[in-house]
Write a protein that holds these residues in place. Structure first.
Motif, PDB file in Angstrom:
ATOM      1  N   PRO A  91       0.837  -1.216   0.000  1.00  0.00           N
ATOM      2  CA  PRO A  91       0.000   0.000   0.000  1.00  0.00           C
ATOM      3  C   PRO A  91       0.859   1.248   0.000  1.00  0.00           C
ATOM      4  O   PRO A  91       1.856   1.346   0.724  1.00  0.00           O
ATOM      5  N   ALA A  92       0.447   2.207  -0.799  1.00  0.00           N
ATOM      6  CA  ALA A  92       1.181   3.471  -0.892  1.00  0.00           C
ATOM      7  C   ALA A  92       0.541   4.555  -0.048  1.00  0.00           C
ATOM      8  O   ALA A  92       1.096   5.643   0.091  1.00  0.00           O
ATOM      9  N   SER A  93      -0.629   4.264   0.528  1.00  0.00           N
ATOM     10  CA  SER A  93      -1.341   5.256   1.325  1.00  0.00           C
ATOM     11  C   SER A  93      -2.186   4.527   2.358  1.00  0.00           C
ATOM     12  O   SER A  93      -2.398   3.313   2.278  1.00  0.00           O
ATOM     13  N   ALA A  94      -2.687   5.293   3.338  1.00  0.00           N
ATOM     14  CA  ALA A  94      -3.557   4.699   4.349  1.00  0.00           C
ATOM     15  C   ALA A  94      -4.839   4.171   3.728  1.00  0.00           C
ATOM     16  O   ALA A  94      -5.352   3.121   4.136  1.00  0.00           O
ATOM     17  N   VAL A 282       0.878   5.132   8.876  1.00  0.00           N
ATOM     18  CA  VAL A 282       1.982   5.088   9.834  1.00  0.00           C
ATOM     19  C   VAL A 282       2.828   3.872   9.458  1.00  0.00           C
ATOM     20  O   VAL A 282       2.456   2.737   9.763  1.00  0.00           O
ATOM     21  N   PRO A 283       3.980   4.073   8.799  1.00  0.00           N
ATOM     22  CA  PRO A 283       4.759   2.926   8.296  1.00  0.00           C
ATOM     23  C   PRO A 283       5.244   1.991   9.393  1.00  0.00           C
ATOM     24  O   PRO A 283       5.364   0.786   9.177  1.00  0.00           O
ATOM     25  N   ARG A 292       5.068  -5.077  16.103  1.00  0.00           N
ATOM     26  CA  ARG A 292       5.245  -4.059  15.075  1.00  0.00           C
ATOM     27  C   ARG A 292       4.330  -4.337  13.894  1.00  0.00           C
ATOM     28  O   ARG A 292       4.048  -5.494  13.542  1.00  0.00           O
ATOM     29  N   GLY A 293       3.866  -3.282  13.289  1.00  0.00           N
ATOM     30  CA  GLY A 293       3.007  -3.407  12.131  1.00  0.00           C
ATOM     31  C   GLY A 293       2.949  -2.109  11.366  1.00  0.00           C
ATOM     32  O   GLY A 293       3.774  -1.204  11.566  1.00  0.00           O
ATOM     33  N   VAL A 294       1.998  -2.010  10.498  1.00  0.00           N
ATOM     34  CA  VAL A 294       1.758  -0.792   9.734  1.00  0.00           C
ATOM     35  C   VAL A 294       0.404  -0.246  10.156  1.00  0.00           C
ATOM     36  O   VAL A 294      -0.530  -1.018  10.401  1.00  0.00           O
ATOM     37  N   GLY A 295       0.295   1.068  10.282  1.00  0.00           N
ATOM     38  CA  GLY A 295      -0.908   1.634  10.865  1.00  0.00           C
ATOM     39  C   GLY A 295      -1.657   2.588   9.950  1.00  0.00           C
ATOM     40  O   GLY A 295      -1.101   3.163   9.016  1.00  0.00           O
ATOM     41  N   ALA A 296      -2.935   2.746  10.249  1.00  0.00           N
ATOM     42  CA  ALA A 296      -3.790   3.760   9.641  1.00  0.00           C
ATOM     43  C   ALA A 296      -4.277   4.650  10.776  1.00  0.00           C
ATOM     44  O   ALA A 296      -4.874   4.174  11.741  1.00  0.00           O
ATOM     45  N   SER A 297      -4.003   5.931  10.679  1.00  0.00           N
ATOM     46  CA  SER A 297      -4.228   6.858  11.790  1.00  0.00           C
ATOM     47  C   SER A 297      -5.252   7.922  11.411  1.00  0.00           C
ATOM     48  O   SER A 297      -5.261   8.415  10.272  1.00  0.00           O
ATOM     49  N   ILE A 298      -6.096   8.265  12.383  1.00  0.00           N
ATOM     50  CA  ILE A 298      -7.069   9.344  12.207  1.00  0.00           C
ATOM     51  C   ILE A 298      -6.862  10.337  13.342  1.00  0.00           C
ATOM     52  O   ILE A 298      -6.979   9.995  14.518  1.00  0.00           O
ATOM     53  N   VAL A 312      -3.794  -0.911  13.776  1.00  0.00           N
ATOM     54  CA  VAL A 312      -2.515  -1.543  13.453  1.00  0.00           C
ATOM     55  C   VAL A 312      -2.766  -2.869  12.748  1.00  0.00           C
ATOM     56  O   VAL A 312      -3.604  -3.677  13.193  1.00  0.00           O
ATOM     57  N   PHE A 313      -2.026  -3.090  11.656  1.00  0.00           N
ATOM     58  CA  PHE A 313      -2.170  -4.299  10.847  1.00  0.00           C
ATOM     59  C   PHE A 313      -0.823  -4.977  10.683  1.00  0.00           C
ATOM     60  O   PHE A 313       0.233  -4.334  10.754  1.00  0.00           O
ATOM     61  N   GLU A 314      -0.861  -6.288  10.446  1.00  0.00           N
ATOM     62  CA  GLU A 314       0.364  -7.002  10.120  1.00  0.00           C
ATOM     63  C   GLU A 314       0.960  -6.403   8.844  1.00  0.00           C
ATOM     64  O   GLU A 314       0.227  -6.091   7.899  1.00  0.00           O
ATOM     65  N   PRO A 315       2.268  -6.235   8.803  1.00  0.00           N
ATOM     66  CA  PRO A 315       2.877  -5.556   7.653  1.00  0.00           C
ATOM     67  C   PRO A 315       2.865  -6.368   6.362  1.00  0.00           C
ATOM     68  O   PRO A 315       3.016  -5.789   5.284  1.00  0.00           O
TER      69      PRO A 315
END
Length: 366
Positions: A91-94, A282-283, A292-298, A312-315
């Motif tokens: 993914p290149a964006s949230a 959030v990389p 640790r993972g990759v996040g989407a933040s609001i 937070v999601f698995e990368p």
């Protein structure tokens, strides 16, 4: 407002509050905004939870915030990071991350047979701040939450909470806190915040389209904010907009984690979140268990400063790990720094053949 503050102080974010609790929570949001505008700050400093942790994040729902989306193996959902990404591109964006997560969630589900139970094991981090006769205090406390949901009747769910160590941030201990090692059971219907889907009659009728879900959640928030309590001055357009965005973010994030939300419904929630223009990627993120993972933040404006909800999601697999809530405060030199205000990590979800017998009695804060 005192009733809600008590709920926020003495509840541990068990799955979804009852509708009346959500209504009280929304009233508190409006009251806080009005107090901000008036500069009164006059409400009594009683213990409270971080916004969205111990009260309704939804007209649809926000807590127990438990995600059931994860890897299904022989009827067990485990949260791990192995193997290549199931999707062709990173993914290149949230928004793209959330669409990936929606696609993964849409293909997963636990399907217990009659007589079986969905068992969810998670780690919660609860945050409390307030005042007592000994002075002010602020702390976080780890809690292991285990939820058993009967396939035949989810309304008879059972939650077991095992309280862990408390991490003092400032002040002295809250006299009402459960000491480490305390174990409490809560049956559906015992407390304000029930381990039951009954908190919202709309849960089984959530829109199946992300755009419709987003529109419904926003409309519910706007309808609440437009109600002015008797004797209170109307909120300004700016204040209304700020509260609506806050409610919208909290509701969707909590709905994503509700243990009664199906994988298909969770996919729709992720799709709705992907359409919010304020969501950012959030990389390098971490859930409440430190994974640790990759996040989407609001990010949104709260009564005490900028706040942020982070999924937070698995990368590699983009399966849901959990969420964190953070607040931004000025530190030395005026530089802003974020502090944790609560979180949850899904450790496991699986199908089991029984649930424990709960001892008689009522939880301490009920």
């Amino acid at each position: 407002m005192n009733e809600l503050q008590t709920i926020r102080a003495h509840h541990d974010s068990l799955p979804g509050p009852a509708p009346q609790v959500s209504a009280h929570a929304w009233e508190l949001l409006a009251a806080e905004a009005e107090a901000e505008r008036a500069g009164s700050g006059s409400h009594e400093p009683t213990p409270r939870r971080a916004p969205g942790r111990g009260f309704g994040r939804v007209a649809l729902r926000a807590g127990v915030v438990v995600g059931l989306a994860a890897a299904v193996t022989a009827g067990v959902i485990v949260v791990r990071d192995d193997g290549p990404s199931p999707l062709a591109t990173r993914p290149a964006s949230a928004a793209e991350l959330l669409r990936h997560a929606a696609a993964v969630s849409a293909g997963e589900d636990l399907k217990p047979r009659p007589g079986q139970f969905v068992y969810v094991d998670r780690k919660d981090v609860k945050w409390t701040v307030g005042a007592a006769s000994t002075g002010g205090f602020e702390y976080t406390q780890d809690v292991r939450r285990e939820v058993w949901i009967p396939a035949a009747d989810p309304g008879k769910a059972l939650t077991r909470s095992t309280f862990g160590d408390r991490q003092m941030i400032s002040g002295t201990a809250d006299p009402g806190v459960q000491p480490a090692g305390t174990v409490e059971y809560q049956r559906a219907g015992q407390c304000h915040m029930e381990a039951s889907p009954a908190w919202s009659p709309d849960l089984g009728d959530l829109p199946a389209d992300p755009d419709l879900l987003l529109a419904k959640t926003r409309a519910d928030a706007e309808a609440f904010v437009d109600r002015t309590p008797p004797g209170k001055a109307p909120l300004s357009t700016e204040e209304k907009g700020r509260i609506v965005e806050r409610i919208l973010a909290m509701n969707l994030v909590q709905l994503a984690g509700n243990p009664f939300t199906t994988s298909g419904q969770r996919a729709v929630v992720f799709g709705a979140l992907s359409k919010m223009p304020t969501v950012t990627m959030v990389p390098d993120a971490a859930d409440a268990a430190g994974r640790r993972g990759v996040g989407a933040s609001i990010k949104y404006q709260g009564p005490d400063g900028w706040e942020r909800e982070e999924l937070v999601f698995e990368p590699k697999t983009y399966r849901f790990l959990g969420w964190r809530s953070l607040i931004e405060a000025a530190q030395g030199g005026g530089r802003p720094q974020e502090s944790l205000r609560g979180g949850m990590a899904v450790m496991e979800a699986r199908i089991v053949d029984s649930m424990p017998d709960a001892p008689e009695g009522t939880p301490t804060f009920c």
